[in-house]
Write an enzyme that holds these catalytic residues in place. Structure first.
Site, PDB file in Angstrom:
ATOM      1  N   SER A 237      19.947 -16.520  19.513  1.00  0.00           N
ATOM      2  CA  SER A 237      19.340 -15.402  20.220  1.00  0.00           C
ATOM      3  C   SER A 237      20.070 -15.122  21.522  1.00  0.00           C
ATOM      4  CB  SER A 237      17.870 -15.700  20.534  1.00  0.00           C
ATOM      5  OG  SER A 237      17.396 -14.752  21.473  1.00  0.00           O
TER       6      SER A 237
ATOM      7  N   HIS B  46      20.704 -12.790  16.755  1.00  0.00           N
ATOM      8  CA  HIS B  46      19.345 -12.296  17.021  1.00  0.00           C
ATOM      9  C   HIS B  46      19.330 -11.543  18.354  1.00  0.00           C
ATOM     10  CE1 HIS B  46      14.937 -12.650  16.455  1.00  0.00           C
ATOM     11  NE2 HIS B  46      14.856 -12.851  17.762  1.00  0.00           N
TER      12      HIS B  46
ATOM     13  N   ASP C 228      16.885  -9.588  20.961  1.00  0.00           N
ATOM     14  CA  ASP C 228      15.487  -9.397  21.353  1.00  0.00           C
ATOM     15  C   ASP C 228      15.335  -8.134  22.179  1.00  0.00           C
ATOM     16  OD1 ASP C 228      14.019 -11.760  20.328  1.00  0.00           O
ATOM     17  OD2 ASP C 228      15.515 -12.839  21.510  1.00  0.00           O
TER      18      ASP C 228
ATOM     19  N   MET D 195      12.876  -5.816  24.147  1.00  0.00           N
ATOM     20  CA  MET D 195      11.542  -5.853  24.783  1.00  0.00           C
ATOM     21  C   MET D 195      11.410  -4.648  25.700  1.00  0.00           C
ATOM     22  SD  MET D 195      11.181  -9.854  25.820  1.00  0.00           S
ATOM     23  CE  MET D 195      11.944 -11.163  24.864  1.00  0.00           C
TER      24      MET D 195
ATOM     25  N   HIS E 160      14.996  -7.902  16.769  1.00  0.00           N
ATOM     26  CA  HIS E 160      13.582  -8.267  16.872  1.00  0.00           C
ATOM     27  C   HIS E 160      12.957  -7.335  17.903  1.00  0.00           C
ATOM     28  CE1 HIS E 160      10.519 -11.592  18.235  1.00  0.00           C
ATOM     29  NE2 HIS E 160       9.921 -10.562  17.663  1.00  0.00           N
TER      30      HIS E 160
ATOM     31  N   MET F 112      10.254  -6.118  20.061  1.00  0.00           N
ATOM     32  CA  MET F 112       8.978  -6.408  20.726  1.00  0.00           C
ATOM     33  C   MET F 112       8.643  -5.190  21.567  1.00  0.00           C
ATOM     34  SD  MET F 112       9.814 -10.364  21.568  1.00  0.00           S
ATOM     35  CE  MET F 112      11.553 -10.073  21.254  1.00  0.00           C
TER      36      MET F 112
ATOM     37  N   MET G  72       6.339 -16.054  14.939  1.00  0.00           N
ATOM     38  CA  MET G  72       6.590 -16.584  16.286  1.00  0.00           C
ATOM     39  C   MET G  72       6.030 -18.004  16.373  1.00  0.00           C
ATOM     40  SD  MET G  72       8.173 -14.117  17.793  1.00  0.00           S
ATOM     41  CE  MET G  72       8.366 -15.024  19.328  1.00  0.00           C
TER      42      MET G  72
ATOM     43  N   GLY H  23       7.860 -12.835  24.173  1.00  0.00           N
ATOM     44  CA  GLY H  23       8.101 -12.246  25.492  1.00  0.00           C
ATOM     45  C   GLY H  23       9.153 -12.940  26.334  1.00  0.00           C
TER      46      GLY H  23
ATOM     47  N   ASP I 226      10.768 -18.282  15.254  1.00  0.00           N
ATOM     48  CA  ASP I 226      11.371 -17.844  16.510  1.00  0.00           C
ATOM     49  C   ASP I 226      10.559 -18.387  17.671  1.00  0.00           C
ATOM     50  OD1 ASP I 226      12.640 -16.514  18.560  1.00  0.00           O
ATOM     51  OD2 ASP I 226      12.074 -14.497  17.894  1.00  0.00           O
TER      52      ASP I 226
END
Ligand code: DX5
Ligand code: ZN
Length: 227
Positions: free
Chosen positions: A6, A30, A32, A34, A63, A65, A134, A139, A172
């Protein structure tokens, strides 16, 4: 088996270089995303994914979020992401979005946060390629692995096996040398690791070590249909 470092734990001033550093050993990268709404943290979005796509040969595992994934998720597929996972907590019609993602050429992933049970969503899984469970609260990186959340992995793996679904189950959060075996034994076959990879002195070696631990554990796991 998929090992997905990640980038959240990487040096954001040299993402391409950090990605290339694990290219020979990792399977997916990966990413992330957000948005400061669905989660209280803010990371990166489409422009960075578009820049990353030609910067590495690794497939991108986005991913999301974010709130309102139906507004954005297909753009990530069109930006070249191999897998796009969005959170079930943020989406009113996950199956419709899965279809849109597949139509755009990506794998469709359903993500389940810490406090969300998996049971209500089992009937939806035949529409998905990936289930991201998760093992922390979504977060932030660097949190402690929550082993009781592996019950969801066991439940989902049993469901997939009995229904002959070829579902990838991705874990994750807090995946490291001392936790990955438990996740593999529970039936996960894709592993995201941020701190354990990019926080290590040698990220490529960290990926190789994680894979060895997961392989050893899979060898002793009762489930048989994981690759
Ligand atoms: C957190 C992200 C994770 C994060 C994991 O919400 O989804 O992908 O990078 O970080 P570690 O591996 O440090 O727990
Ligand atoms: Zn993630």
């Amino acid at each position: 088996m998929i090992l997905a470092p990640s980038l959240l734990a990487a040096d954001f001033s040299r993402l391409g270089e950090q990605a290339r550093g694990v290219e020979a050993d990792a399977d997916w990268l990966h990413v992330d995303v957000m948005d400061y709404h669905f989660v209280p943290n803010l990371t990166i979005g489409l422009p960075v994914v578009r820049s990353l796509r030609p910067a590495t040969s690794l497939p991108l595992d986005c991913h999301l979020m974010i709130a309102d994934p139906r507004r954005w998720a297909v753009d990530y597929a069109e930006a070249g992401a191999r897998n796009v996972s969005f959170h079930v907590e943020a989406c009113d019609d996950p199956v419709a979005l899965a279809k849109d993602l597949r139509a755009a050429g990506a794998l469709a992933g359903l993500a389940i946060d810490r406090d969300t049970p998996v049971e209500p969503y089992l009937p939806l899984l035949e529409n998905f390629d990936t289930l991201l469970i998760m093992t922390i609260k979504a977060g932030f990186g660097g949190q402690e692995f929550l082993p009781h959340l592996l019950d969801k992995v066991r439940t989902a793996r049993r469901h997939a096996s009995s229904g002959h679904l070829s579902l990838r189950i991705e874990v994750d959060g807090g995946i490291a040398d001392d936790t990955i075996a438990a996740a593999a034994e529970a039936g996960a076959d894709a592993f995201v690791a941020g701190t354990a990879v990019f926080g290590a002195d040698d990220p490529a070696e960290a990926v190789r070590r994680l894979r060895r631990h997961a392989r050893d554990a899979q060898g002793s796991a009762p489930v048989t249909d994981i690759s």
